[in-house]
Design a protein around this motif. Sequence first.
Motif, mmCIF file in Angstrom:
data_model
loop_
_atom_site.group_PDB
_atom_site.id
_atom_site.type_symbol
_atom_site.label_atom_id
_atom_site.label_comp_id
_atom_site.label_asym_id
_atom_site.label_seq_id
_atom_site.Cartn_x
_atom_site.Cartn_y
_atom_site.Cartn_z
ATOM 1 N N THR A 8 -31.425 14.634 -6.692
ATOM 2 C CA THR A 8 -31.698 13.300 -6.148
ATOM 3 C C THR A 8 -31.010 12.234 -6.990
ATOM 4 O O THR A 8 -30.308 11.366 -6.468
ATOM 5 C CB THR A 8 -33.216 13.033 -6.106
ATOM 6 O OG1 THR A 8 -33.827 13.982 -5.225
ATOM 7 C CG2 THR A 8 -33.506 11.621 -5.610
ATOM 8 N N TRP A 9 -31.194 12.302 -8.299
ATOM 9 C CA TRP A 9 -30.621 11.280 -9.179
ATOM 10 C C TRP A 9 -29.112 11.477 -9.360
ATOM 11 O O TRP A 9 -28.374 10.517 -9.571
ATOM 12 C CB TRP A 9 -31.316 11.313 -10.545
ATOM 13 C CG TRP A 9 -31.130 10.066 -11.345
ATOM 14 C CD1 TRP A 9 -30.371 9.905 -12.457
ATOM 15 C CD2 TRP A 9 -31.694 8.773 -11.075
ATOM 16 N NE1 TRP A 9 -30.438 8.619 -12.923
ATOM 17 C CE2 TRP A 9 -31.254 7.887 -12.086
ATOM 18 C CE3 TRP A 9 -32.542 8.284 -10.080
ATOM 19 C CZ2 TRP A 9 -31.608 6.550 -12.131
ATOM 20 C CZ3 TRP A 9 -32.907 6.945 -10.123
ATOM 21 C CH2 TRP A 9 -32.446 6.099 -11.136
ATOM 22 N N GLY A 10 -28.643 12.729 -9.263
ATOM 23 C CA GLY A 10 -27.218 13.017 -9.435
ATOM 24 C C GLY A 10 -26.417 12.924 -8.149
ATOM 25 O O GLY A 10 -25.194 13.033 -8.165
ATOM 26 N N GLY A 11 -27.117 12.694 -7.025
ATOM 27 C CA GLY A 11 -26.422 12.542 -5.748
ATOM 28 C C GLY A 11 -25.962 11.104 -5.566
ATOM 29 O O GLY A 11 -26.647 10.291 -4.932
ATOM 30 N N LEU A 12 -24.820 10.775 -6.142
ATOM 31 C CA LEU A 12 -24.347 9.387 -6.147
ATOM 32 C C LEU A 12 -23.733 9.000 -4.805
ATOM 33 O O LEU A 12 -23.148 9.816 -4.113
ATOM 34 C CB LEU A 12 -23.308 9.198 -7.253
ATOM 35 C CG LEU A 12 -23.698 9.659 -8.659
ATOM 36 C CD1 LEU A 12 -22.599 9.323 -9.643
ATOM 37 C CD2 LEU A 12 -25.014 9.035 -9.093
ATOM 38 N N ARG A 13 -23.882 7.730 -4.458
ATOM 39 C CA ARG A 13 -23.175 7.175 -3.291
ATOM 40 C C ARG A 13 -21.935 6.452 -3.789
ATOM 41 O O ARG A 13 -21.908 5.944 -4.908
ATOM 42 C CB ARG A 13 -24.066 6.183 -2.536
ATOM 43 C CG ARG A 13 -24.959 6.824 -1.501
ATOM 44 C CD ARG A 13 -26.078 7.621 -2.102
ATOM 45 N NE ARG A 13 -26.923 8.228 -1.077
ATOM 46 C CZ ARG A 13 -27.999 8.934 -1.337
ATOM 47 N NH1 ARG A 13 -28.369 9.141 -2.585
ATOM 48 N NH2 ARG A 13 -28.705 9.458 -0.354
ATOM 49 N N GLY A 14 -20.902 6.406 -2.934
ATOM 50 C CA GLY A 14 -19.655 5.796 -3.387
ATOM 51 C C GLY A 14 -18.860 5.144 -2.277
ATOM 52 O O GLY A 14 -19.417 4.574 -1.333
ATOM 53 N N GLY A 15 -17.534 5.262 -2.384
ATOM 54 C CA GLY A 15 -16.635 4.561 -1.484
ATOM 55 C C GLY A 15 -16.775 4.951 -0.029
ATOM 56 O O GLY A 15 -16.499 4.140 0.865
ATOM 57 N N ILE A 16 -17.191 6.190 0.233
ATOM 58 C CA ILE A 16 -17.312 6.648 1.621
ATOM 59 C C ILE A 16 -18.357 5.824 2.363
ATOM 60 O O ILE A 16 -18.142 5.416 3.512
ATOM 61 C CB ILE A 16 -17.659 8.150 1.662
ATOM 62 C CG1 ILE A 16 -16.484 8.956 1.109
ATOM 63 C CG2 ILE A 16 -17.997 8.611 3.074
ATOM 64 C CD1 ILE A 16 -16.837 10.310 0.620
#
Length: 415
Positions: A359-367
Amino acid sequence: MDIFTIISVLVFMAAIFGYINARFLNLPNSIGLMVITILFTMIVFGIGYVDDTLINAERYIISQIDFKSVLLDVMLSFLLFAGALHTNFQQLKVQRWPILVFSTLGVLVSTFLVGVSMYYVLQLVGMDISFIYCLLFGSLISPTDPIAVLGILKKAGAPKQLETKIVGESLFNDGVGVVVFLTIYKLAAAGDGVIEPLDILELFGVEVIGGLVLGLALGWGTYKLMKSIDDYDIEVIITLATVMIGTLIAQKFHLSAPLAMVAAGLVVGNDTVRMAAMSKTTETYVDKFWELLDILLNTILFVLIGMEILVLSFTLDYIVAGLIAIPLVLACRYLSLLLPIKFFEKRLDFVPKTNLVMTWGGLRGGISIALALGLTEAMHRDLFLVITYVVVVFSIIGQGLTVEKLVKRITHVPQ
């Protein structure tokens, strides 16, 4: 300002900001570059009250770049191929079933949970937004971003089986997430128009299955070509051609280019294929070429994310909605992974507190930002773009800076 000038300026900024990060901050590249770019843009904003030359130049550069098209249609294929090329195929094979469930069912459940939650939260803060648009937001914010997560996790020294789950899920749920977004987008754009369930299944099936089949075929073709020669220069060019032509084919036939590139990268990067098709020299050159291309595109991408702040319409209620969305999105991801992890954890000897780390390592980014930029005004683009940006910035900076400590604490690695 022509295309070459814009690219030159972006590469120059990426180089300077990268140097500042490496020389003074020493943060992971994705985090450091975005932090520095946002700070630079804020300084430009301040200078703009006295002299607007810099801010006008920066705005012009952003206005000339279709971020959604550049990322989804061009950069993403190269980045995903590079990521898949260096993914441990044997570990991925062992973890294939949980990764498959996380990247499909997990994305769908998270999309629904985020959509429902945001619908009621926005109602509470006085924004009457249709449920279908909240669901659309759920679909664009649910996929985790492999581009953001790869380097940070490797630096964190996560156990291989845990790293494989998070990286493998990110590689695949990215492609699945784009397809889910396009499906819901089609429903939202139809308004009162009727869309048959078979149409949705066809869109989903063709994009996902077609993309994977194309990727496997490309990977096999690349392997056969590389096996028949021993010339590292040409073999590197063959891998580059695979990504470029494969992306064009996927776009032409409306298949998922991200999933195709993941599948092709996994085939070419497989140890068995490497030993059969590549000499040691070729393997070194292929790996170094794709590592360099990966780093270059990553630096440009995170500079662009930082600069995208210029296209946002910041209002207090939009920012409040974004801050509320941060814990909400994290909670929905945790819940979406709960049942699959419970089901697989005893069979595959999961690391303790896998759900918390994922959960904490599932980062959101440019997509997520690219998809939000693709919304129309009728879909409340400005609102959801600000919410997405707030979530992404917190994800990359807040979660990205602390996930290493979390991994080390849970796995008892000395700090």
